[in-house]
Design an enzyme around this catalytic site. Structure first.
Site, PDB file in Angstrom:
ATOM      1  N   LYS A 281     -10.571  23.465 -14.605  1.00 18.23           N
ATOM      2  CA  LYS A 281     -10.080  22.155 -14.183  1.00 18.23           C
ATOM      3  C   LYS A 281      -9.216  21.546 -15.291  1.00 18.23           C
ATOM      4  CE  LYS A 281     -11.647  17.831 -12.052  1.00 18.23           C
ATOM      5  NZ  LYS A 281     -10.912  16.883 -12.895  1.00 18.23           N
TER       6      LYS A 281
ATOM      7  N   SER B  41     -12.960  19.594 -17.890  1.00 19.67           N
ATOM      8  CA  SER B  41     -14.343  19.368 -17.486  1.00 19.67           C
ATOM      9  C   SER B  41     -15.283  20.227 -18.303  1.00 19.67           C
ATOM     10  CB  SER B  41     -14.517  19.683 -15.996  1.00 19.67           C
ATOM     11  OG  SER B  41     -15.882  19.659 -15.627  1.00 19.67           O
TER      12      SER B  41
ATOM     13  N   HIS C 161       3.908   3.130   1.079  1.00 14.63           N
ATOM     14  CA  HIS C 161       2.504   2.904   1.438  1.00 14.63           C
ATOM     15  C   HIS C 161       1.655   4.156   1.205  1.00 14.63           C
ATOM     16  CE1 HIS C 161       3.635  -0.876   3.571  1.00 14.63           C
ATOM     17  NE2 HIS C 161       4.727  -0.172   3.887  1.00 14.63           N
TER      18      HIS C 161
ATOM     19  N   GLU D 183      -2.925   9.412 -18.321  1.00 17.53           N
ATOM     20  CA  GLU D 183      -4.126   8.576 -18.406  1.00 17.53           C
ATOM     21  C   GLU D 183      -4.157   7.786 -19.713  1.00 17.53           C
ATOM     22  OE1 GLU D 183      -7.096  11.371 -15.666  1.00 17.53           O
ATOM     23  OE2 GLU D 183      -7.301  11.385 -17.853  1.00 17.53           O
TER      24      GLU D 183
END
Length: 383
Positions: A317, A311, A181, A324
């Site tokens: 970053k 970014s 969970h 992805e």
């Protein structure tokens, strides 16, 4: 652009003078200017291989002269090896039987042969002898899928599993928090977590290997509806023997040609296994993204390789770009599976009339998943 006059059963038609195809291909170009997406090169090459095998068989049976048989076979094998692939302009969204692609290949092969001026062949009467689009296109779809599965997807799938197993062995002493969970649960080792992924991939390989046996049975020689009219009954056996030798895959005649022409259940099954693998790769990709999250306020259990800035306004970053990209591949494969499922049930009576879509999406799934496995292993897990 200069044109020449070509003729088919509907009359005369202007064809670009440099084109190696004829009137029926030109009609398809004009009729189906829909997506600009051509049939995959692997499909065209598999179709040419079917033509080479059929010509070889028909020559052995005396249905074609030795000179005609050899000339057609040699011309077809030039296409198989990658020549003339710019001469196949027919859109994926064409006649549902794939007749336009079949005639496109017939016409180009005839053009190659006739240009050498040693023997004359006709696209219909010789290159297509003992065949129909209705048995050639399903046979091609199965053959192209078999080759893509054996030569592309399965090796890359195995390669990803090897990388995961290696990484699991390296990290077997690292204990982390197991999660259910998304909440902390019992402790688990990184090895145990990674080997669960490996087991998923192992199951995927087993499913594909079981499915492959059915992909190897071709309805070639069934002609228009499965009865084999106008084809020598021995042609299928000889052609499959030729294909087996060429591909090193145990290609066989379909046990029931009516089934293999009217229904595409074997390719729907393959699509289902591609869908299952997509689900597996999506799970692995998302686990990697979660474990990599942070690095200051996320889980930060692992660090994926730094591949590019993440970014335009936040220096330093770094994003999990490979997982992805793989997740997007998986999404596309899932969508293709829905399309193939709908297309598969479009077999009315003795013929499926969505063959080009099924063939195109099947090959796209196999190629996308192969590249996804390669990238996920080499550019994410390994580092």
């Amino acid at each position: 652009m200069k044109f020449r006059v070509e003729q088919d059963s509907l009359g005369e038609l202007l064809v670009p003078v440099q084109a190696m195809y004829g009137a029926q291909t030109q009609r398809a170009v004009q009729n189906f200017a829909i997506s600009g997406q051509r049939m995959p090169a692997e499909f065209i090459q598999a179709l040419a291989l079917i033509k080479a095998a059929s010509a070889n068989a028909n020559g052995a049976l005396g249905s074609l002269s030795k000179a005609q048989s050899k000339a057609i076979e040699q011309a077809a094998l030039e296409i198989v090896k990658g020549s003339y692939l710019d001469q196949f302009p027919v859109d994926v969204y064409q006649t549902g039987s794939g007749t336009s692609s079949n005639m496109n290949v017939n016409e180009v092969i005839a053009h190659i042969v006739n240009a050498k001026k040693t023997v004359v062949v006709n696209p219909n009467n010789h290159v297509n002898f003992g065949q129909s689009s209705n048995d050639v296109i399903p046979s091609t779809s199965l053959l192209a899928a078999s080759l893509a599965l054996q030569q592309r997807l399965l090796p890359e799938l195995k390669g990803l599993q090897v990388i995961i197993n290696r990484k699991a062995k390296q990290l077997k002493r690292h204990i982390k928090t197991g999660r259910t969970h998304l909440m902390d649960a019992m402790p688990i080792s990184m090895e145990q977590e990674l080997l669960a992924w490996s087991a998923q991939l192992n199951s995927a390989q087993a499913r594909f290997n079981d499915c492959a046996k059915r992909l190897h049975e071709l309805p070639l020689g069934g002609t228009a509806v499965g009865t084999g009219v106008n084809a020598d009954p021995k042609m299928t056996v000889l052609a499959c023997r030729y294909l087996s030798k060429f591909t090193r895959i145990a290609i066989k005649p379909a046990r029931n040609k009516f089934e293999s022409i009217a229904a595409q259940d074997h390719l729907v099954e393959l699509s289902g296994h591609c869908n299952s693998l997509a689900v597996c790769l999506m799970k692995i990709s998302n686990d990697l993204r979660w474990m990599n999250s942070g690095p200051l306020t996320g889980l930060a259990e692992i660090a994926l390789p730094v591949l590019q800035p993440g970014s335009s306004i936040m220096p330093g970053k770094i994003n999990p770009v490979i997982p992805e990209a793989v997740a997007m591949v998986c999404t596309q494969v899932m969508g293709n599976h829905a399309s193939i499922s709908i297309a598969g049930q479009s077999g009315n009576f003795q013929l499926n009339t969505m063959m080009p879509l099924i063939a195109n999406n099947s090959l796209q799934n196999l190629n996308l998943l192969a590249q996804a496995c390669k990238h996920l292993g080499e550019k994410a897990v390994a580092g």
